[in-house]
Write a protein that holds these residues in place. Structure first.
Motif, mmCIF file in Angstrom:
data_model
loop_
_atom_site.group_PDB
_atom_site.id
_atom_site.type_symbol
_atom_site.label_atom_id
_atom_site.label_comp_id
_atom_site.label_asym_id
_atom_site.label_seq_id
_atom_site.Cartn_x
_atom_site.Cartn_y
_atom_site.Cartn_z
ATOM 1 N N LEU A 149 18.494 -5.069 10.822
ATOM 2 C CA LEU A 149 18.186 -5.534 12.180
ATOM 3 C C LEU A 149 17.529 -6.916 12.138
ATOM 4 O O LEU A 149 17.844 -7.780 12.963
ATOM 5 C CB LEU A 149 17.287 -4.533 12.906
ATOM 6 C CG LEU A 149 17.955 -3.222 13.316
ATOM 7 C CD1 LEU A 149 16.925 -2.224 13.836
ATOM 8 C CD2 LEU A 149 19.049 -3.462 14.345
ATOM 9 N N LEU A 150 16.632 -7.122 11.179
ATOM 10 C CA LEU A 150 16.009 -8.448 11.025
ATOM 11 C C LEU A 150 17.063 -9.505 10.703
ATOM 12 O O LEU A 150 17.053 -10.594 11.277
ATOM 13 C CB LEU A 150 14.946 -8.416 9.925
ATOM 14 C CG LEU A 150 13.662 -7.677 10.253
ATOM 15 C CD1 LEU A 150 12.771 -7.565 9.014
ATOM 16 C CD2 LEU A 150 12.910 -8.354 11.380
ATOM 17 N N ARG A 200 20.128 -9.418 11.451
ATOM 18 C CA ARG A 200 21.012 -9.582 12.615
ATOM 19 C C ARG A 200 20.360 -10.395 13.739
ATOM 20 O O ARG A 200 20.994 -11.230 14.363
ATOM 21 C CB ARG A 200 21.419 -8.205 13.137
ATOM 22 C CG ARG A 200 22.212 -8.212 14.414
ATOM 23 C CD ARG A 200 23.649 -8.611 14.149
ATOM 24 N NE ARG A 200 24.444 -8.432 15.334
ATOM 25 C CZ ARG A 200 24.811 -9.420 16.145
ATOM 26 N NH1 ARG A 200 24.447 -10.647 15.896
ATOM 27 N NH2 ARG A 200 25.556 -9.188 17.199
ATOM 28 N N PHE A 201 19.062 -10.154 13.982
ATOM 29 C CA PHE A 201 18.450 -10.706 15.188
ATOM 30 C C PHE A 201 17.421 -11.814 14.963
ATOM 31 O O PHE A 201 17.039 -12.484 15.915
ATOM 32 C CB PHE A 201 17.814 -9.581 16.021
ATOM 33 C CG PHE A 201 18.831 -8.628 16.564
ATOM 34 C CD1 PHE A 201 19.708 -9.019 17.561
ATOM 35 C CD2 PHE A 201 18.941 -7.344 16.064
ATOM 36 C CE1 PHE A 201 20.669 -8.150 18.069
ATOM 37 C CE2 PHE A 201 19.896 -6.463 16.553
ATOM 38 C CZ PHE A 201 20.764 -6.866 17.557
ATOM 39 N N VAL A 202 16.958 -12.004 13.748
ATOM 40 C CA VAL A 202 15.980 -13.054 13.459
ATOM 41 C C VAL A 202 16.738 -14.241 12.855
ATOM 42 O O VAL A 202 17.614 -14.053 12.016
ATOM 43 C CB VAL A 202 14.895 -12.537 12.480
ATOM 44 C CG1 VAL A 202 13.965 -13.649 12.048
ATOM 45 C CG2 VAL A 202 14.110 -11.395 13.127
ATOM 46 N N PRO A 203 16.426 -15.457 13.277
ATOM 47 C CA PRO A 203 17.122 -16.616 12.722
ATOM 48 C C PRO A 203 17.046 -16.640 11.190
ATOM 49 O O PRO A 203 16.012 -16.319 10.601
ATOM 50 C CB PRO A 203 16.368 -17.809 13.324
ATOM 51 C CG PRO A 203 15.767 -17.276 14.588
ATOM 52 C CD PRO A 203 15.441 -15.836 14.300
ATOM 53 N N LYS A 204 18.145 -17.040 10.590
ATOM 54 C CA LYS A 204 18.291 -17.006 9.133
ATOM 55 C C LYS A 204 17.185 -17.779 8.418
ATOM 56 O O LYS A 204 16.729 -17.362 7.349
ATOM 57 C CB LYS A 204 19.661 -17.548 8.733
ATOM 58 C CG LYS A 204 19.959 -17.397 7.267
ATOM 59 C CD LYS A 204 21.384 -17.798 6.940
ATOM 60 C CE LYS A 204 21.665 -17.578 5.458
ATOM 61 N NZ LYS A 204 23.054 -17.827 5.111
ATOM 62 N N TRP A 259 14.290 -15.482 7.284
ATOM 63 C CA TRP A 259 14.428 -14.391 6.327
ATOM 64 C C TRP A 259 15.274 -14.749 5.108
ATOM 65 O O TRP A 259 15.277 -14.017 4.120
ATOM 66 C CB TRP A 259 15.004 -13.142 6.989
ATOM 67 C CG TRP A 259 16.346 -13.338 7.633
ATOM 68 C CD1 TRP A 259 16.582 -13.560 8.945
ATOM 69 C CD2 TRP A 259 17.623 -13.352 6.987
ATOM 70 N NE1 TRP A 259 17.930 -13.714 9.166
ATOM 71 C CE2 TRP A 259 18.600 -13.584 7.977
ATOM 72 C CE3 TRP A 259 18.047 -13.175 5.678
ATOM 73 C CZ2 TRP A 259 19.953 -13.650 7.700
ATOM 74 C CZ3 TRP A 259 19.404 -13.241 5.395
ATOM 75 C CH2 TRP A 259 20.340 -13.475 6.407
#
Length: 194
Positions: free
Chosen positions: A77-78, A80-84, A87
């Motif tokens: 989920l991170l 998928r939804f947090v800008p690359k 992470w």
């Protein structure tokens, strides 16, 4: 003598072939395993050492596989939804796993899970406690220090895996959880649709 420009870790990683990077990971894990074996020799009797491992399958499932699956879902989920940029580890995980097949990913995940958990939970946690072992484990993952999402993730994961061992006293629980997490994320990095 002129100063040499220091290369960033990401640049050094990109200079390695996929196979060289995998072998570097394996070598580091063998060092962890060697350190754990040497420390175990001095710290534990054979009965104490083998007592760390308990084949309680329901315990392994409830406290290892289920939380490990939740960790992977949260990580996905991170991703998928947090800008690359928050992470991404500089492409290290992608580079490690992209040339491996599922069996090789499982083997690598097993080497990592066994060596790290044997050292950090089996030796350090058993001798110095939950907080010390979990903190050192998080610090060893130094490549995440400049990525806040990864840093928080590895700190929380470290304390979660340490807690698994803390409440069960069974080294197989964190080992299986670690293998499961690394295997599933390795499969994701290898086979995800681009």
């Amino acid at each position: 003598m002129g100063q040499k420009k220091r290369k960033k870790q990401a640049e050094l990683i990109q200079e390695l072939t996929d196979q060289e990077l995998v072998w570097n990971v394996v070598a580091s894990q063998l060092i962890f395993l060697f350190l754990a074996a040497i420390a175990s020799f001095f710290l534990f009797s054979w009965n104490e050492l083998f007592g760390l491992f308990d084949f309680q399958w329901m315990e392994i499932f409830l406290y290892g596989l289920i939380p490990g699956t939740v960790v992977v879902i949260i990580d996905l989920l991170l991703i998928r939804f947090v800008p690359k940029k928050h992470w991404d580890d500089g492409g290290v995980n992608e580079k490690i796993f992209r040339s491996l097949n599922a069996g090789q990913i499982f083997l690598l995940a097993t080497v990592i899970g066994v060596s790290e958990e044997f050292l950090f939970r089996g030796v350090i946690h058993t001798e110095l406690g939950y907080i010390v072992a979990s903190s050192i484990f998080a610090l060893v993952h130094v490549r995440y220090l400049r990525k806040p999402v990864l840093l928080v993730s590895v700190i929380l994961l470290s304390f979660l895996i340490g807690y698994m061992y803390e409440i069960t006293g069974n080294l197989l629980v964190p080992i299986v959880a670690h293998i499961w997490i690394d295997f599933l994320l390795g499969i994701y990095y290898r086979y995800r649709l681009r």
